[in-house]
Design an enzyme around this catalytic site. Structure first.
Site, short mmCIF file in Angstrom:
data_model
loop_
_atom_site.label_atom_id
_atom_site.label_comp_id
_atom_site.label_asym_id
_atom_site.label_seq_id
_atom_site.Cartn_x
_atom_site.Cartn_y
_atom_site.Cartn_z
N ASP A 205 -6.43 2.34 1.21
CA ASP A 205 -5.95 3.28 2.20
C ASP A 205 -6.99 4.39 2.28
O ASP A 205 -7.24 5.07 1.28
CB ASP A 205 -4.59 3.82 1.76
CG ASP A 205 -3.96 4.68 2.82
OD1 ASP A 205 -3.52 4.13 3.84
OD2 ASP A 205 -3.92 5.91 2.65
N GLU A 293 -6.91 -0.84 6.76
CA GLU A 293 -6.28 -0.69 8.06
C GLU A 293 -7.35 -0.70 9.15
O GLU A 293 -8.47 -0.26 8.93
CB GLU A 293 -5.57 0.65 8.13
CG GLU A 293 -4.12 0.60 7.80
CD GLU A 293 -3.53 2.00 7.81
OE1 GLU A 293 -2.36 2.13 8.12
OE2 GLU A 293 -4.26 2.96 7.50
N CYS A 346 8.14 -0.78 2.26
CA CYS A 346 8.27 -0.67 0.81
C CYS A 346 7.43 -1.79 0.18
O CYS A 346 7.58 -2.96 0.52
CB CYS A 346 9.72 -0.82 0.38
SG CYS A 346 9.91 -0.91 -1.40
N CYS A 365 12.17 4.48 -1.28
CA CYS A 365 12.82 3.36 -0.60
C CYS A 365 14.33 3.49 -0.64
O CYS A 365 14.92 3.64 -1.71
CB CYS A 365 12.38 2.04 -1.22
SG CYS A 365 13.12 0.62 -0.42
N ASP A 375 0.12 6.85 -0.41
CA ASP A 375 -1.12 6.10 -0.21
C ASP A 375 -1.17 4.84 -1.07
O ASP A 375 -1.67 3.80 -0.64
CB ASP A 375 -2.33 6.99 -0.52
CG ASP A 375 -2.39 8.20 0.39
OD1 ASP A 375 -1.80 8.15 1.49
OD2 ASP A 375 -3.02 9.20 0.00
ZN LIG Z 1 12.24 -1.10 -1.54
#
Ligand SMILES: [Zn+2]
Length: 445
Positions: A205, A293, A346, A365, A375
Site C-alpha cells: 500500500d 493498487e 476485511c 471489522c 494500511d
Molecule cells: Zn472481518
C-alpha cells in the site's frame, strides 16, 4: 536468461555557459512557438472540419510559411528538429484528446490542447536525430554544441561505444532554474526466466509520509517510513504553498514565492525519487510477485491536501520502478483493478465495509471483530488478491478483478508513460526505464 530490448532513460543535469543558456532558452521558446503556431492552425481546422493537421502536414505548412513570413525569420537560430518535435507532440495531444473524449483513454478527462504561455508552462524541447553524443562530462546536441554536465555521462557513453545502446531521443527541460537532458535509449538486456526466490510475494500500500506498508507471503509486515529529509521537505512545501497562495497575483512577491515553491518542489521530488529507488530495488530483489493498487485508485483515495502533484508523481514513479525492476529479475508487478476495495475489505473474513473515512487509520471489522492498521489491512488484501486463486481464499469475485501486468518482454507496466517524458528525480542514475510504445503489456481483467 532471455535477451530483451528495453527503453531506458538517462538523465543529466546540465551546466551550460551563459551563451549556451541563452541558446537553451531560445530553443525552448521555439518549441513553444511551434506548438502555438501549429495549435492555431489545427484549432481553426478542427472547428470547421472536426479534423486537424498531422505532424508531417504541419511541418510542410511550417516550411512553406517560414520562407515567406518575415515574422518567422528567426527560425534558423534554432535546430529545425525542435519545431518538428513540437508538431509531433501536438499531434499526440490531439489524438489523446479524442481518445479521452471517446472514453478510450484511462485517467482523467483531457481537454482540447491549450496554448502555451511563456513562464506558465514547462520549458522543454526535444531532439530525435542520431547526432546526439555524450562523452566524459559532456553531451553534444544539435545546434547547441557540447554542453558540460553536472555528473559523469560515462555509463551511457560506454554503452553507446560498445553498441549495446541506441539513442532514440533527447529531451532538454528546465526545472527550477536548472536545465536537464534526458536521453531515451534502447538497450539490450538479459533477463532471467524465473525469479531467484520463486513464489515469494508481497502486497503493498503506497503512501506519502510512510512510503509503503507491505504484507508478504510469510506473514511479515514491512513498513517503510519516508526518510527524514522527505518529511522535512513535505512540511516546508506545505508551508511555502500556503504562503504562495496568500500573495497577490501578478505581484513581485508572488513571482518570488513561486520560484521558491518550485525549488522546494524539485528538491522534494528528488529526495522522494531517491528513496523510492532504494525501496523498489529491495522489494524487486526479495519478491517475485508484487501486488499494488492501480495508480488511478491510489491517487483518488488519498488525501488531496498534500501537494497532490507530488503524491501522484510519486505513485506513478513507484509503479514504473517496480514494473521494470521486477521484470529485470524475472518477477512481476500485479496491479489491482481500480474497483477493488482494498482498504474497505476485511483481510481476515472478507467482509466489505460500505464506508471507510480517510481519517480512520484503523480498520475495525463489524463481522469478525478484527482490529488492524488500515494500511496493513489493504496490503494484506492486495497480497491475497494477487497471489491466491479464488477458490482457495473465498475471494473469487475479488480475484477476478486482479489486473496482471506481466512483464513478458520489457518489464514495463501498462502506464501511460511516453518515451521522452522526463521523470523528475535524481540525476545521473542510469536506471530509469520508460514504457516503450508498442511494448505495453496486457492489462487483462
Ligand atoms: Zn472481518
Amino acid at each position: 536468461m532471455v535477451a530483451v530490448s528495453v527503453c531506458q532513460a538517462y538523465r543529466f543535469a546540465l551546466e551550460p555557459t551563459p551563451a549556451q543558456e541563452r541558446a537553451l532558452r531560445s530553443h525552448a521558446g521555439a518549441a513553444r512557438f511551434a506548438w502555438n503556431w501549429g495549435l492555431a492552425a489545427c484549432k481553426e481546422r478542427y472547428e470547421a472540419e472536426r479534423r486537424w493537421y498531422s505532424a508531417t502536414h504541419l511541418h510542410k505548412l511550417w516550411n512553406a510559411a517560414k520562407k515567406v513570413d518575415p515574422e518567422l525569420a528567426w527560425w534558423g537560430e534554432n535546430s529545425k528538429c525542435v519545431y518538428q518535435e513540437s508538431f509531433r507532440d501536438l499531434d499526440r495531444a490531439l489524438k489523446d484528446f479524442i481518445r479521452s473524449k471517446k472514453g478510450e483513454r484511462r485517467g482523467k478527462q483531457l481537454g482540447f490542447p491549450k496554448f502555451k504561455k511563456r513562464g506558465k508552462c514547462r520549458d522543454s524541447f526535444r531532439f530525435s536525430t542520431r547526432v546526439l553524443r555524450c562523452a566524459a562530462n559532456t553531451v553534444t546536441l544539435p545546434r547547441l554544441g557540447m554542453i558540460r554536465t553536472h555528473e559523469s555521462t560515462r555509463k551511457l557513453a560506454r554503452r553507446l561505444e560498445a553498441g549495446t545502446a541506441r539513442v532514440l531521443s533527447a529531451t532538454v527541460s528546465r526545472t527550477a532554474q536548472r536545465w536537464y537532458v534526458s536521453f531515451v535509449v534502447e538497450v539490450e538486456r538479459k533477463v532471467p526466466e524465473r525469479h531467484a526466490r520463486p513464489d515469494s510475494a508481497i502486497g503493498i500500500d503506497l503512501g506519502v509520509k510512510i512510503l509503503l506498508v507491505g504484507a508478504d507471503h510469510a506473514g511479515d509486515v514491512v513498513s517503510i517510513p519516508g526518510p527524514k529529509p522527505l518529511r522535512v521537505g513535505l512540511r516546508r512545501l506545505r508551508r511555502a504553498s500556503r504562503a504562495h497562495s496568500r500573495r497577490k497575483p501578478g505581484g513581485a512577491n508572488r513571482r518570488k514565492s513561486a520560484a521558491r515553491l518550485a525549488r522546494i518542489h524539485a528538491r522534494v521530488a528528488n529526495v522522494r525519487a531517491d528513496a523510492l529507488h532504494k525501496v523498489t530495488t529491495r522489494l524487486a530483489a526479495q519478491y517475485e510477485t508484487i501486488v499494488a493498487e492501480d495508480l488511478f485508485v491510489a491517487g483518488m483515495t488519498r488525501q488531496r491536501r498534500l501537494a497532490c502533484s507530488i503524491s501522484d508523481q510519486g505513485f506513478g514513479m513507484a509503479l514504473r520502478m517496480l514494473a521494470y525492476k521486477t521484470g529485470r529479475r524475472g518477477g512481476q508487478l500485479i496491479l489491482a483493478d481500480r474497483f477493488y476495495p482494498s482498504s474497505k475489505t476485511c483481510s481476515d473474513c472478507g467482509y466489505v465495509k460500505a464506508k471507510l473515512a480517510l481519517s480512520e487509520r484503523t480498520f475495525t471489522c463489524q463481522a469478525c471483530g478484527l482490529i488492524i492498521d488500515r494500511d496493513e489491512n489493504a496490503a494484506r488484501n492486495l497480497l491475497r488478491l494477487g497471489t491466491a486463486s479464488g477458490a482457495e481464499t473465498g475471494l473469487a469475485e475479488a480475484n477476478a478483478c486482479g489486473a496482471a501486468v506481466r512483464p513478458e518482454h520489457a518489464g514495463l507496466a501498462a502506464l501511460n508513460q511516453e518515451p521522452g517524458t522526463a521523470i523528475v528525480g535524481q540525476t545521473g542514475t542510469a536506471t530509469r526505464q520508460l514504457v516503450a510504445a508498442g511494448k505495453v503489456l496486457a492489462h487483462a481483467r
